[in-house]
Design a protein around this motif. Structure first.
Motif, PDB file in Angstrom:
ATOM      1  N   ARG A   9       0.856  -1.064  -0.054  1.00  0.00           N
ATOM      2  CA  ARG A   9      -0.062  -0.224   0.022  1.00  0.00           C
ATOM      3  C   ARG A   9       0.859   1.268   0.098  1.00  0.00           C
ATOM      4  N   PRO A  10       0.273   2.403  -0.497  1.00  0.00           N
ATOM      5  CA  PRO A  10       1.125   3.714  -0.434  1.00  0.00           C
ATOM      6  C   PRO A  10       1.620   3.936   0.792  1.00  0.00           C
ATOM      7  N   GLY A  11       2.871   4.286   0.936  1.00  0.00           N
ATOM      8  CA  GLY A  11       3.693   4.530   2.198  1.00  0.00           C
ATOM      9  C   GLY A  11       4.346   3.382   2.848  1.00  0.00           C
ATOM     10  N   GLU A  12       3.893   2.203   2.610  1.00  0.00           N
ATOM     11  CA  GLU A  12       4.413   0.746   3.056  1.00  0.00           C
ATOM     12  C   GLU A  12       5.696   0.827   2.649  1.00  0.00           C
ATOM     13  N   ARG A  13       6.971   0.424   3.659  1.00  0.00           N
ATOM     14  CA  ARG A  13       8.277   0.418   3.350  1.00  0.00           C
ATOM     15  C   ARG A  13       8.710  -1.170   3.061  1.00  0.00           C
ATOM     16  N   MET A  14       9.600  -1.363   2.204  1.00  0.00           N
ATOM     17  CA  MET A  14       9.959  -2.686   1.848  1.00  0.00           C
ATOM     18  C   MET A  14      11.322  -2.533   1.588  1.00  0.00           C
ATOM     19  N   THR A  15      11.833  -3.714   1.648  1.00  0.00           N
ATOM     20  CA  THR A  15      13.665  -3.886   1.408  1.00  0.00           C
ATOM     21  C   THR A  15      13.532  -4.727   0.043  1.00  0.00           C
ATOM     22  N   LEU A  16      13.917  -3.963  -0.977  1.00  0.00           N
ATOM     23  CA  LEU A  16      13.902  -4.327  -2.277  1.00  0.00           C
ATOM     24  C   LEU A  16      15.495  -4.279  -2.936  1.00  0.00           C
ATOM     25  N   LEU A  17      15.610  -5.463  -3.852  1.00  0.00           N
ATOM     26  CA  LEU A  17      16.792  -5.146  -4.802  1.00  0.00           C
ATOM     27  C   LEU A  17      16.359  -3.862  -5.745  1.00  0.00           C
ATOM     28  N   GLY A  18      17.382  -3.184  -6.204  1.00  0.00           N
ATOM     29  CA  GLY A  18      17.033  -2.071  -7.128  1.00  0.00           C
ATOM     30  C   GLY A  18      16.562  -2.468  -8.122  1.00  0.00           C
ATOM     31  N   ASN A  19      16.561  -3.668  -8.879  1.00  0.00           N
ATOM     32  CA  ASN A  19      15.831  -4.311 -10.270  1.00  0.00           C
ATOM     33  C   ASN A  19      14.533  -4.640  -9.658  1.00  0.00           C
ATOM     34  N   GLU A  20      14.150  -5.039  -8.413  1.00  0.00           N
ATOM     35  CA  GLU A  20      12.760  -5.222  -7.793  1.00  0.00           C
ATOM     36  C   GLU A  20      12.118  -3.789  -7.780  1.00  0.00           C
ATOM     37  N   ALA A  21      12.823  -2.768  -7.598  1.00  0.00           N
ATOM     38  CA  ALA A  21      12.474  -1.471  -7.136  1.00  0.00           C
ATOM     39  C   ALA A  21      11.828  -1.031  -8.597  1.00  0.00           C
ATOM     40  N   VAL A  22      12.484  -1.193  -9.680  1.00  0.00           N
ATOM     41  CA  VAL A  22      12.409  -0.816 -11.007  1.00  0.00           C
ATOM     42  C   VAL A  22      11.020  -1.507 -11.371  1.00  0.00           C
ATOM     43  N   ALA A  23      10.897  -2.754 -11.113  1.00  0.00           N
ATOM     44  CA  ALA A  23       9.684  -3.439 -11.434  1.00  0.00           C
ATOM     45  C   ALA A  23       8.608  -2.668 -10.695  1.00  0.00           C
ATOM     46  N   ARG A  24       8.724  -2.483  -9.493  1.00  0.00           N
ATOM     47  CA  ARG A  24       7.673  -1.928  -8.670  1.00  0.00           C
ATOM     48  C   ARG A  24       7.411  -0.586  -9.082  1.00  0.00           C
ATOM     49  N   GLY A  25       8.196   0.300  -9.569  1.00  0.00           N
ATOM     50  CA  GLY A  25       7.972   1.506 -10.076  1.00  0.00           C
ATOM     51  C   GLY A  25       6.980   1.539 -11.450  1.00  0.00           C
ATOM     52  N   ALA A  26       7.391   0.638 -12.208  1.00  0.00           N
ATOM     53  CA  ALA A  26       6.633   0.428 -13.424  1.00  0.00           C
ATOM     54  C   ALA A  26       5.143  -0.268 -13.110  1.00  0.00           C
TER      55      ALA A  26
END
Length: 237
Positions: A9-26
């Motif tokens: 959900r918006p505001g929720e914090r996660m620990t991600l790889l940079g590549n996973e963060a790219v996927a989340r942004g998309a």
């Protein structure tokens, strides 16, 4: 079990790889089409979408090469579907034919090309700086420095692409792509309109007579990108 990349959900914090963060942004940007060619340090982007694309309602495909990955993503973008393709730095040169032509034609929906660089040749046979290709073809480049920036820049890149008609290159490297960091989830955009193809031969077919007319639009689009970047709070001066 639902994937946190989809359910956060918006505001929720996660620990991600940079590549996973790219996927989340998309995903937050409402991406509908993802293509790519596997190559470290970008591989986890494709691995992530291969795992969750059905649940997310995203069309995903591994391409036979990077040129095809760019061309299929461009096809989706001119139909109105936000599209992302991914590859390592070597592949961007291989995709040089469509990369040089797309800025002439322009895109309808956002198109983001993730090209992972490898300074120091950690996992590659040579070094290449994709920024020179981008400069030659008048394409904006965004370079995140953390996984959180990877998420935010990817999401922003779709809007930048749509507002300018240009593809946007997201240039990452191992210290970002393979680093883990705290990422704060944003809201996922829902795109209502279904993609459709509008035949516009004079605008979509860059035969020489059309391409000469299209050529001037590239510089205008890049100037518009510079104005948008200057106003964005993501890039403070």
């Amino acid at each position: 079990m639902p994937d946190r990349l989809l359910t956060a959900r918006p505001g929720e914090r996660m620990t991600l790889l940079g590549n996973e963060a790219v996927a989340r942004g998309a995903i937050e940007a409402g991406v509908l089409f993802v293509s790519g060619y596997p190559g470290t340090p970008a591989s986890e982007i494709g691995d992530t979408f291969a795992r969750l694309h059905r649940e997310a309602g995203i069309h995903f495909e591994w391409s036979v090469n990077e040129k095809v990955a760019v061309e299929t993503a461009f096809g989706a973008a001119i139909m109105g579907a936000r599209a992302l393709c991914h590859m390592k730095h070597l592949g961007l040169a291989y995709a040089g034919d469509p990369l040089g032509t797309i800025p002439y034609v322009g895109v309808r929906a956002g198109m983001v090309i993730v090209s992972a660089a490898d300074p120091g040749m950690v996992v590659s046979p040579n070094e290449q700086d994709q920024r020179h290709l981008a400069r030659m073809n008048l394409i904006p480049v965004l370079e995140p420095g953390t996984p959180e920036e990877a998420r935010a820049f990817t999401r922003f890149a779709f809007r930048l692409s749509e507002e300018t008609g240009l593809p946007v290159i997201l240039r990452t490297s191992p210290p970002v792509a393979h680093a883990r960091g705290i990422v704060t989830a944003g809201e996922v955009e829902r795109r209502e309109a279904a993609p459709s193809f509008d035949r516009r031969p004079a605008e979509l077919t860059p035969i020489p007579a059309n391409a000469r007319r299209m050529r001037g639009a590239r510089a205008e689009r890049l100037a518009r990108a510079a104005e948008i970047l200057a106003r964005s709070p993501l890039f403070p001066r």
